[in-house]
Design a protein around this motif. Structure first.
Motif, PDB file in Angstrom:
ATOM      1  N   GLU A   1       0.853  -1.183   0.000  1.00 23.50           N
ATOM      2  CA  GLU A   1       0.000   0.000   0.000  1.00 23.50           C
ATOM      3  C   GLU A   1       0.892   1.238   0.000  1.00 23.50           C
ATOM      4  OE1 GLU A   1      -2.696  -0.157   3.318  1.00 23.50           O
ATOM      5  OE2 GLU A   1      -3.623  -2.009   2.612  1.00 23.50           O
ATOM      6  N   CYS A   2       0.306   2.370  -0.357  1.00 26.31           N
ATOM      7  CA  CYS A   2       1.020   3.641  -0.402  1.00 26.31           C
ATOM      8  C   CYS A   2       0.595   4.510   0.779  1.00 26.31           C
ATOM      9  CB  CYS A   2       0.709   4.359  -1.721  1.00 26.31           C
ATOM     10  SG  CYS A   2       1.439   6.003  -1.858  1.00 26.31           S
ATOM     11  N   ARG A   3       1.582   4.996   1.529  1.00 33.00           N
ATOM     12  CA  ARG A   3       1.347   5.973   2.588  1.00 33.00           C
ATOM     13  C   ARG A   3       1.874   7.304   2.068  1.00 33.00           C
ATOM     14  NH1 ARG A   3       4.396   4.510   7.668  1.00 33.00           N
ATOM     15  NH2 ARG A   3       2.835   2.872   7.758  1.00 33.00           N
ATOM     16  N   VAL A   4       1.037   8.348   2.120  1.00 32.45           N
ATOM     17  CA  VAL A   4       1.403   9.655   1.574  1.00 32.45           C
ATOM     18  C   VAL A   4       1.472  10.670   2.695  1.00 32.45           C
ATOM     19  CG1 VAL A   4       0.737  11.492  -0.019  1.00 32.45           C
ATOM     20  CG2 VAL A   4       0.276   9.101  -0.622  1.00 32.45           C
ATOM     21  N   GLY A   5       2.499  11.495   2.647  1.00 34.04           N
ATOM     22  CA  GLY A   5       2.626  12.612   3.578  1.00 34.04           C
ATOM     23  C   GLY A   5       3.669  12.364   4.643  1.00 34.04           C
ATOM     24  N   GLY A   6       4.047  13.448   5.277  1.00 37.34           N
ATOM     25  CA  GLY A   6       4.993  13.349   6.371  1.00 37.34           C
ATOM     26  C   GLY A   6       6.433  13.396   5.911  1.00 37.34           C
ATOM     27  N   GLU A   7       7.303  13.090   6.837  1.00 38.02           N
ATOM     28  CA  GLU A   7       8.736  13.092   6.593  1.00 38.02           C
ATOM     29  C   GLU A   7       9.148  11.856   5.802  1.00 38.02           C
ATOM     30  OE1 GLU A   7      11.045  15.430   7.787  1.00 38.02           O
ATOM     31  OE2 GLU A   7       9.278  16.616   8.299  1.00 38.02           O
ATOM     32  N   ARG A   8      10.239  11.985   5.084  1.00 38.29           N
ATOM     33  CA  ARG A   8      10.816  10.838   4.385  1.00 38.29           C
ATOM     34  C   ARG A   8      11.477   9.945   5.434  1.00 38.29           C
ATOM     35  NH1 ARG A   8      15.917  11.077   0.452  1.00 38.29           N
ATOM     36  NH2 ARG A   8      16.164   8.852   0.233  1.00 38.29           N
ATOM     37  N   ALA A   9      10.996   8.717   5.512  1.00 36.93           N
ATOM     38  CA  ALA A   9      11.509   7.787   6.521  1.00 36.93           C
ATOM     39  C   ALA A   9      11.295   6.364   6.045  1.00 36.93           C
ATOM     40  CB  ALA A   9      10.787   8.016   7.852  1.00 36.93           C
ATOM     41  N   GLU A  10      11.801   5.408   6.789  1.00 39.92           N
ATOM     42  CA  GLU A  10      11.566   4.004   6.446  1.00 39.92           C
ATOM     43  C   GLU A  10      10.147   3.656   6.848  1.00 39.92           C
ATOM     44  OE1 GLU A  10      15.738   1.775   6.628  1.00 39.92           O
ATOM     45  OE2 GLU A  10      14.809   2.114   8.561  1.00 39.92           O
ATOM     46  N   PRO A  11       9.452   2.760   6.187  1.00 38.42           N
ATOM     47  CA  PRO A  11       9.885   2.140   4.928  1.00 38.42           C
ATOM     48  C   PRO A  11       9.853   3.128   3.780  1.00 38.42           C
ATOM     49  CG  PRO A  11       7.689   1.386   5.529  1.00 38.42           C
ATOM     50  CD  PRO A  11       8.167   2.280   6.637  1.00 38.42           C
ATOM     51  N   THR A  12      10.439   2.757   2.678  1.00 37.05           N
ATOM     52  CA  THR A  12      10.615   3.640   1.528  1.00 37.05           C
ATOM     53  C   THR A  12       9.831   3.137   0.329  1.00 37.05           C
ATOM     54  OG1 THR A  12      12.239   4.326  -0.115  1.00 37.05           O
ATOM     55  CG2 THR A  12      12.785   2.417   1.165  1.00 37.05           C
ATOM     56  N   PHE A  13       9.702   3.975  -0.694  1.00 36.49           N
ATOM     57  CA  PHE A  13       9.039   3.564  -1.921  1.00 36.49           C
ATOM     58  C   PHE A  13       9.970   2.735  -2.794  1.00 36.49           C
ATOM     59  CE2 PHE A  13       4.842   5.421  -2.636  1.00 36.49           C
ATOM     60  CZ  PHE A  13       4.388   4.580  -3.637  1.00 36.49           C
ATOM     61  N   ALA A  14      11.260   2.724  -2.490  1.00 37.66           N
ATOM     62  CA  ALA A  14      12.210   1.956  -3.292  1.00 37.66           C
ATOM     63  C   ALA A  14      11.912   0.469  -3.195  1.00 37.66           C
ATOM     64  CB  ALA A  14      13.634   2.236  -2.831  1.00 37.66           C
ATOM     65  N   HIS A  15      11.869  -0.185  -4.350  1.00 41.37           N
ATOM     66  CA  HIS A  15      11.720  -1.639  -4.409  1.00 41.37           C
ATOM     67  C   HIS A  15      12.253  -2.132  -5.732  1.00 41.37           C
ATOM     68  CE1 HIS A  15       8.146  -0.743  -6.845  1.00 41.37           C
ATOM     69  NE2 HIS A  15       8.178  -2.011  -7.243  1.00 41.37           N
ATOM     70  N   ILE A  16      12.450  -3.434  -5.838  1.00 43.06           N
ATOM     71  CA  ILE A  16      12.909  -4.011  -7.098  1.00 43.06           C
ATOM     72  C   ILE A  16      12.079  -5.239  -7.442  1.00 43.06           C
ATOM     73  CG2 ILE A  16      15.274  -3.148  -6.937  1.00 43.06           C
ATOM     74  CD1 ILE A  16      16.125  -5.926  -5.997  1.00 43.06           C
ATOM     75  N   ALA A  17      12.044  -5.546  -8.720  1.00 41.35           N
ATOM     76  CA  ALA A  17      11.422  -6.779  -9.208  1.00 41.35           C
ATOM     77  C   ALA A  17      12.518  -7.618  -9.839  1.00 41.35           C
ATOM     78  CB  ALA A  17      10.322  -6.469 -10.227  1.00 41.35           C
ATOM     79  N   LEU A  18      12.569  -8.869  -9.445  1.00 42.31           N
ATOM     80  CA  LEU A  18      13.604  -9.768  -9.919  1.00 42.31           C
ATOM     81  C   LEU A  18      12.994 -10.998 -10.566  1.00 42.31           C
ATOM     82  CD1 LEU A  18      15.860  -9.756  -6.738  1.00 42.31           C
ATOM     83  CD2 LEU A  18      16.187  -8.426  -8.823  1.00 42.31           C
ATOM     84  N   ALA A  19      13.671 -11.526 -11.559  1.00 42.65           N
ATOM     85  CA  ALA A  19      13.262 -12.780 -12.192  1.00 42.65           C
ATOM     86  C   ALA A  19      14.017 -13.930 -11.536  1.00 42.65           C
ATOM     87  CB  ALA A  19      13.572 -12.736 -13.680  1.00 42.65           C
ATOM     88  N   THR A  20      13.347 -15.076 -11.435  1.00 45.16           N
ATOM     89  CA  THR A  20      13.988 -16.260 -10.866  1.00 45.16           C
ATOM     90  C   THR A  20      13.556 -17.500 -11.636  1.00 45.16           C
ATOM     91  OG1 THR A  20      14.311 -17.559  -8.838  1.00 45.16           O
ATOM     92  CG2 THR A  20      12.133 -16.623  -9.166  1.00 45.16           C
ATOM     93  N   PRO A  21      14.430 -18.498 -11.738  1.00 45.08           N
ATOM     94  CA  PRO A  21      14.028 -19.763 -12.347  1.00 45.08           C
ATOM     95  C   PRO A  21      13.241 -20.644 -11.368  1.00 45.08           C
ATOM     96  CG  PRO A  21      16.344 -19.850 -11.738  1.00 45.08           C
ATOM     97  CD  PRO A  21      15.860 -18.441 -11.461  1.00 45.08           C
ATOM     98  N   MET A  22      13.233 -20.270 -10.106  1.00 45.14           N
ATOM     99  CA  MET A  22      12.587 -21.016  -9.028  1.00 45.14           C
ATOM    100  C   MET A  22      11.071 -20.853  -9.080  1.00 45.14           C
ATOM    101  SD  MET A  22      13.738 -20.123  -5.135  1.00 45.14           S
ATOM    102  CE  MET A  22      15.453 -20.070  -5.626  1.00 45.14           C
ATOM    103  N   PRO A  23      10.285 -21.900  -8.797  1.00 47.17           N
ATOM    104  CA  PRO A  23       8.830 -21.730  -8.746  1.00 47.17           C
ATOM    105  C   PRO A  23       8.417 -20.848  -7.558  1.00 47.17           C
ATOM    106  CG  PRO A  23       9.446 -23.986  -8.169  1.00 47.17           C
ATOM    107  CD  PRO A  23      10.705 -23.274  -8.566  1.00 47.17           C
ATOM    108  N   ALA A  24       7.290 -20.190  -7.689  1.00 43.30           N
ATOM    109  CA  ALA A  24       6.817 -19.235  -6.680  1.00 43.30           C
ATOM    110  C   ALA A  24       6.722 -19.851  -5.289  1.00 43.30           C
ATOM    111  CB  ALA A  24       5.469 -18.660  -7.099  1.00 43.30           C
TER     112      ALA A  24
END
Length: 154
Positions: free
Chosen positions: A67-90
């Protein structure tokens, strides 16, 4: 491992997204799932993208998915994230995350599904197995993005 997309934050998400899109030979578009956000697609139009969010936005582990939290000071957690591919099943990805004590679940992102993992309960990693990756590649295109969110075509 292959990087599929990533997110960053900026004072001016539109400007940064447009710059990145130019650098990537692609196109910048609004990111309607969250307010005031943008996405820079690479020219290859294969789903490679960088999402850009205001400094005041944060990703948090919601009840069912991110979910997205809007407002306030920049702090953890952050909007930064990554998507990775894997050969492993979910299911194996979920098991391995659980072995580390990290929350993991399969989530629907619209044109694709992913395994959402919260590393140390603060950093979002989206992991896509081969089937998820095929759906990602088919669904995450500029044309599909425009259709999904009712944007005019050019």
């Amino acid at each position: 491992m292959t990087l599929l997309h990533m997110s960053i934050n900026a004072h001016d998400p539109q400007r940064v997204s447009e710059f990145l899109a130019r650098i990537l030979g692609g196109e910048a578009l609004p990111f309607p799932p969250f307010p005031d956000c943008w996405i820079a697609f690479a020219g290859s139009d294969d789903g490679t993208a960088i999402e850009v969010y205001p400094l005041t936005h944060q990703l948090v582990a919601g009840v069912d998915q991110v979910e997205c939290r809007v407002g306030g000071e920049r702090a953890e957690p952050t909007f930064a994230h990554i998507a990775l591919a894997t050969p492993m099943p979910a299911d194996e990805v979920i098991t391995r995350a659980g072995d580390e004590g990290w929350p993991a679940r399969t989530c629907n992102r619209g044109p694709f599904q992913c395994v959402e993992i919260w590393i140390e309960d603060r950093l979002l990693i989206e992991v896509l197995d081969p089937k998820m990756r095929a759906d990602y590649r088919a669904g995450m295109t500029v044309r599909n993005w425009r259709a999904m969110f009712g944007m005019n075509t050019q």
